[in-house]
Design a protein around this motif. Structure first.
Motif, mmCIF file in Angstrom:
data_model
loop_
_atom_site.group_PDB
_atom_site.id
_atom_site.type_symbol
_atom_site.label_atom_id
_atom_site.label_comp_id
_atom_site.label_asym_id
_atom_site.label_seq_id
_atom_site.Cartn_x
_atom_site.Cartn_y
_atom_site.Cartn_z
ATOM 1 N N GLU A 31 -7.964 -9.441 8.445
ATOM 2 C CA GLU A 31 -8.237 -7.936 8.980
ATOM 3 C C GLU A 31 -7.052 -7.150 9.187
ATOM 4 O O GLU A 31 -7.144 -5.959 9.194
ATOM 5 N N GLN A 32 -5.969 -7.675 9.613
ATOM 6 C CA GLN A 32 -4.654 -7.027 10.207
ATOM 7 C C GLN A 32 -3.786 -7.024 8.771
ATOM 8 O O GLN A 32 -2.721 -6.492 9.192
ATOM 9 N N LYS A 33 -3.789 -7.850 7.968
ATOM 10 C CA LYS A 33 -2.956 -8.061 6.827
ATOM 11 C C LYS A 33 -2.420 -6.793 6.157
ATOM 12 O O LYS A 33 -1.310 -6.332 6.178
ATOM 13 N N GLU A 34 -3.329 -6.109 5.689
ATOM 14 C CA GLU A 34 -3.100 -4.707 5.105
ATOM 15 C C GLU A 34 -2.298 -3.690 5.991
ATOM 16 O O GLU A 34 -1.294 -3.173 5.779
ATOM 17 N N LYS A 35 -2.493 -3.681 7.517
ATOM 18 C CA LYS A 35 -1.882 -2.900 8.339
ATOM 19 C C LYS A 35 -0.390 -3.393 8.507
ATOM 20 O O LYS A 35 0.499 -2.759 8.469
ATOM 21 N N ILE A 72 4.414 -3.794 -1.549
ATOM 22 C CA ILE A 72 3.730 -3.011 -2.347
ATOM 23 C C ILE A 72 2.858 -4.091 -3.266
ATOM 24 O O ILE A 72 1.373 -3.774 -3.322
ATOM 25 N N GLY A 73 3.269 -5.086 -3.846
ATOM 26 C CA GLY A 73 2.697 -6.035 -4.658
ATOM 27 C C GLY A 73 1.496 -6.637 -3.683
ATOM 28 O O GLY A 73 0.479 -6.711 -4.172
ATOM 29 N N ARG A 74 1.655 -6.889 -2.397
ATOM 30 C CA ARG A 74 0.563 -7.575 -1.783
ATOM 31 C C ARG A 74 -0.231 -6.656 -1.123
ATOM 32 O O ARG A 74 -1.600 -6.952 -1.237
ATOM 33 N N LYS A 100 -6.316 -2.888 -2.739
ATOM 34 C CA LYS A 100 -6.909 -1.754 -3.174
ATOM 35 C C LYS A 100 -7.753 -1.911 -4.223
ATOM 36 O O LYS A 100 -7.815 -3.220 -4.920
ATOM 37 N N GLY A 101 -8.596 -0.798 -4.909
ATOM 38 C CA GLY A 101 -9.233 -0.966 -6.134
ATOM 39 C C GLY A 101 -8.135 -1.186 -7.257
ATOM 40 O O GLY A 101 -7.199 -1.011 -7.211
ATOM 41 N N ILE A 102 -8.760 -1.401 -8.392
ATOM 42 C CA ILE A 102 -8.207 -1.829 -9.685
ATOM 43 C C ILE A 102 -7.337 -0.476 -9.997
ATOM 44 O O ILE A 102 -6.089 -0.511 -10.363
ATOM 45 N N ILE A 103 -7.962 0.902 -10.118
ATOM 46 C CA ILE A 103 -7.303 2.069 -10.275
ATOM 47 C C ILE A 103 -5.899 2.304 -9.393
ATOM 48 O O ILE A 103 -5.056 2.486 -9.795
ATOM 49 N N LEU A 155 1.782 0.007 -9.515
ATOM 50 C CA LEU A 155 2.551 -0.909 -10.110
ATOM 51 C C LEU A 155 3.905 -0.210 -10.371
ATOM 52 O O LEU A 155 5.186 -0.997 -10.579
ATOM 53 N N GLY A 156 4.190 0.979 -10.634
ATOM 54 C CA GLY A 156 5.339 1.624 -10.839
ATOM 55 C C GLY A 156 6.229 1.558 -9.837
ATOM 56 O O GLY A 156 7.760 1.234 -9.921
ATOM 57 N N ASP A 157 5.885 1.731 -8.539
ATOM 58 C CA ASP A 157 6.448 1.651 -7.350
ATOM 59 C C ASP A 157 7.090 0.121 -7.159
ATOM 60 O O ASP A 157 8.390 -0.226 -6.841
ATOM 61 N N PHE A 158 6.204 -0.676 -7.549
ATOM 62 C CA PHE A 158 6.486 -2.220 -7.395
ATOM 63 C C PHE A 158 7.705 -2.623 -8.336
ATOM 64 O O PHE A 158 8.766 -3.223 -7.879
#
Length: 244
Positions: free
Chosen positions: A76-80, A110-112, A117-120, A126-129
């Motif tokens: 639950e802390q991974k995203e942060k 960003i990739g992780r 995030k949702g698909i959209i 992807l551009g930033d990645f």
């Protein structure tokens, strides 16, 4: 003895470390996947008054958060945690636009993060990645041992992107090319062959997949990535059994 002394000072929150000393401690903590030491380095760096004036220190801090977000923190802390990795990597890039390691860390974070995030929204990321990872590949010097390792990481990340992301289209040939470029740079890093194994599973080449997973099982660990190797071995064994 010196390493033990440095670790003791970290525990006390000392701020006296030079970049090279902290970098060495980070590489050891990552190799062992030692959560306590990673947290000590994070605490030490975030308390330094000169942190925001040093691209190198910001890069180590970003790398700590990237690793901690991968294997050291609760789900639950991974995203942060990964958001912190991206923030510090981008701060490092603002100070030094030629910092290849920081570009890799920003792209990898960003990739992780896209997984949460949702698909959209993930497709918009992807551009930033691509921007960060491609820049890392162009900047990192393969004649420098540590930069070569990060260039390897960036090539793997790009290879996984072409293997796994459905937009614009999967490009399995490009994925294979990038992963073999990574293998040419760092042939003793087992995760490369694990990812090649996944690629061949996806392209229904069972024999090649088995060969890649078997290679992981037979390899010795990279000296800077020991715990990552044993994690790869466990996964490769599971995947090899599925192909029997």
């Amino acid at each position: 003895m010196r390493k033990i002394f440095l670790l003791s000072l970290l525990c006390l929150g000392s701020l006296i470390f030079a970049f090279e000393e902290i970098d060495a401690l980070f590489f050891e903590a990552r190799s062992e996947r030692n959560t306590e030491r990673i947290l000590q380095i994070i605490q030490t760096l975030e308390s330094r008054g000169d942190l925001n004036q040093s691209s190198e220190l910001l890069t180590i801090l970003a790398d700590c958060y990237l690793e901690y977000g991968d294997w050291g923190v609760a789900k639950e802390q991974k995203e942060k945690t990964l958001e912190q990795a991206r923030k510090y990597a981008e701060a490092a890039i603002k100070l030094d636009s030629q910092n290849g390691k920081a570009h890799y860390i920003a792209g990898a974070a960003i990739g992780r993060l896209a997984q949460y995030k949702g698909i959209i929204q993930s497709l918009f990321m992807l551009g930033d990645f691509d921007k960060y990872i491609n820049k890392a590949i162009s900047l990192l010097n393969e004649n420098n041992e540590k930069e070569r390792l990060y260039k390897t990481f960036a090539l793997i990340a790009s290879g996984m992107r072409y293997r796994d992301v459905p937009w614009p289209l999967y490009d399995y040939k490009k994925s294979e090319q990038l992963l073999f470029e990574a293998a040419n740079l760092t042939p003793n890093y087992s995760n490369i062959y694990l990812e090649l194994g996944y690629l061949y599973v996806k392209t229904n080449n069972k024999q090649k997949a088995k060969e890649m997973f078997q290679k992981v099982l037979e390899m010795e660990p990279h000296p800077l990535l020991v715990a990552a190797h044993f994690s790869a071995v466990k996964t490769a064994q599971e995947e090899f059994e599925k192909l029997k």
